[in-house]
Design an enzyme around this catalytic site. Sequence first.
Site, PDB file in Angstrom:
ATOM      1  N   CYS A 185       0.837  -1.249  -0.020  1.00 16.51           N
ATOM      2  CA  CYS A 185      -0.030   0.107  -0.032  1.00 16.51           C
ATOM      3  C   CYS A 185       0.895   1.237  -0.020  1.00 16.51           C
ATOM      4  O   CYS A 185       0.502   2.385  -0.720  1.00 16.51           O
ATOM      5  CB  CYS A 185      -0.922  -0.071   1.256  1.00 16.51           C
ATOM      6  SG  CYS A 185      -2.116  -1.339   1.282  1.00 16.51           S
ATOM      7  N   HIS A 189       1.207   5.234  -1.405  1.00 11.49           N
ATOM      8  CA  HIS A 189       0.399   6.083  -0.639  1.00 11.49           C
ATOM      9  C   HIS A 189       1.349   6.456   0.633  1.00 11.49           C
ATOM     10  O   HIS A 189       0.886   6.757   1.438  1.00 11.49           O
ATOM     11  CB  HIS A 189      -0.897   5.589   0.000  1.00 11.49           C
ATOM     12  CG  HIS A 189      -1.941   5.242  -1.142  1.00 11.49           C
ATOM     13  ND1 HIS A 189      -2.523   6.362  -1.541  1.00 11.49           N
ATOM     14  CD2 HIS A 189      -2.467   4.120  -1.677  1.00 11.49           C
ATOM     15  CE1 HIS A 189      -3.486   5.902  -2.436  1.00 11.49           C
ATOM     16  NE2 HIS A 189      -3.393   4.699  -2.504  1.00 11.49           N
ATOM     17  N   ARG A 233     -12.782  -0.001  -1.342  1.00  9.56           N
ATOM     18  CA  ARG A 233     -11.607   0.641  -1.683  1.00  9.56           C
ATOM     19  C   ARG A 233     -10.432  -0.217  -1.106  1.00  9.56           C
ATOM     20  O   ARG A 233      -9.247  -0.305  -2.195  1.00  9.56           O
ATOM     21  CB  ARG A 233     -11.757   1.998  -0.903  1.00  9.56           C
ATOM     22  CG  ARG A 233     -10.526   2.738  -1.184  1.00  9.56           C
ATOM     23  CD  ARG A 233     -10.250   3.239  -2.541  1.00  9.56           C
ATOM     24  NE  ARG A 233      -9.722   2.305  -3.407  1.00  9.56           N
ATOM     25  CZ  ARG A 233      -9.252   2.379  -4.627  1.00  9.56           C
ATOM     26  NH1 ARG A 233      -9.865   3.128  -5.497  1.00  9.56           N
ATOM     27  NH2 ARG A 233      -8.868   1.490  -5.507  1.00  9.56           N
ATOM     28  N   CYS A 237      -7.458  -2.095  -3.808  1.00  5.35           N
ATOM     29  CA  CYS A 237      -6.208  -1.711  -3.527  1.00  5.35           C
ATOM     30  C   CYS A 237      -5.293  -2.960  -3.737  1.00  5.35           C
ATOM     31  O   CYS A 237      -4.334  -3.052  -4.721  1.00  5.35           O
ATOM     32  CB  CYS A 237      -5.743  -0.975  -2.530  1.00  5.35           C
ATOM     33  SG  CYS A 237      -6.259   0.679  -2.799  1.00  5.35           S
TER      34      CYS A 237
END
Length: 276
Positions: A185, A189, A233, A237
């Site tokens: 992730c 991000h 969401r 991802c």
Amino acid sequence: MINRVERSSRGSRRSLAAGLVILAAVGSLWAQQDDTFSQYREMMGDDNPAVFVSEEGMDYWEQPGGPRAVSLEACDLGLGPGVVEGAYAQLPRYFADTHSVMDLEARLAYCMVVLQGRPMAEVTAKPYSRPGDQATEMEALVTYIAEQSQGVALAVPQQHPQEQAAYRLGEELFFWRAGPYDFSCASCHRQDGKRIRLQELPNITKAAGAGPAYTTWPAYRISQGVVRTMGWRVQDCMRQQRLPELQMGSQANIALQVYIAATAAGFEMAAPGLKR
């Protein structure tokens, strides 16, 4: 020798020129995309198609259902049976009756089983719709309940040991690299101002990025014509990382939400949002 140098120089200039053309084209597409989205937002004004899904969710909440023909109004989302105002702003959280940390989707599924007598396989069979479909019962309920927390400061509890453990697991999973692309992730991000596919990505490791990102989900996605939840969401991802699909209400899915929500603490809920 001179001819070879000249040819090499001309080739480098052509490569540089081609690269500049590509960059200009990408920049143009980016500008067009931003402009198109801005025009759509301006046209919509304060309207958001998610309001219709929220109304459906209110019906699902209040109408009797399942073999026992009862509504979900006795469901305890953490603030007492039937209390929806502000409940979403404090989820995920620990629930003593299940001895576990649950997000809203997992809690709703639990209430559907315990209160309405529905089989768990039924309520979890299709939690998320396909692009262009009508919203599922789960999506509608989440949208309705989240809307009741608009303007409420996000305050995901971190007092219980299991809540703290969920945060640590979520943080670990956020930085865990795996899959054929060796992604995590954090690959997308954890930097300020990072872009991918012409879209700016929030730095979720900081409150300034996690806050606006988390508090605007669930959201109506213009590109898909449907409302999406935070659970979806996170799942999507993982799909983009080419990892095994996360299940709704799974420990990993909930832990990632806890990590993001705790990082975003203090930001006011603004869901349902409007996304690309």
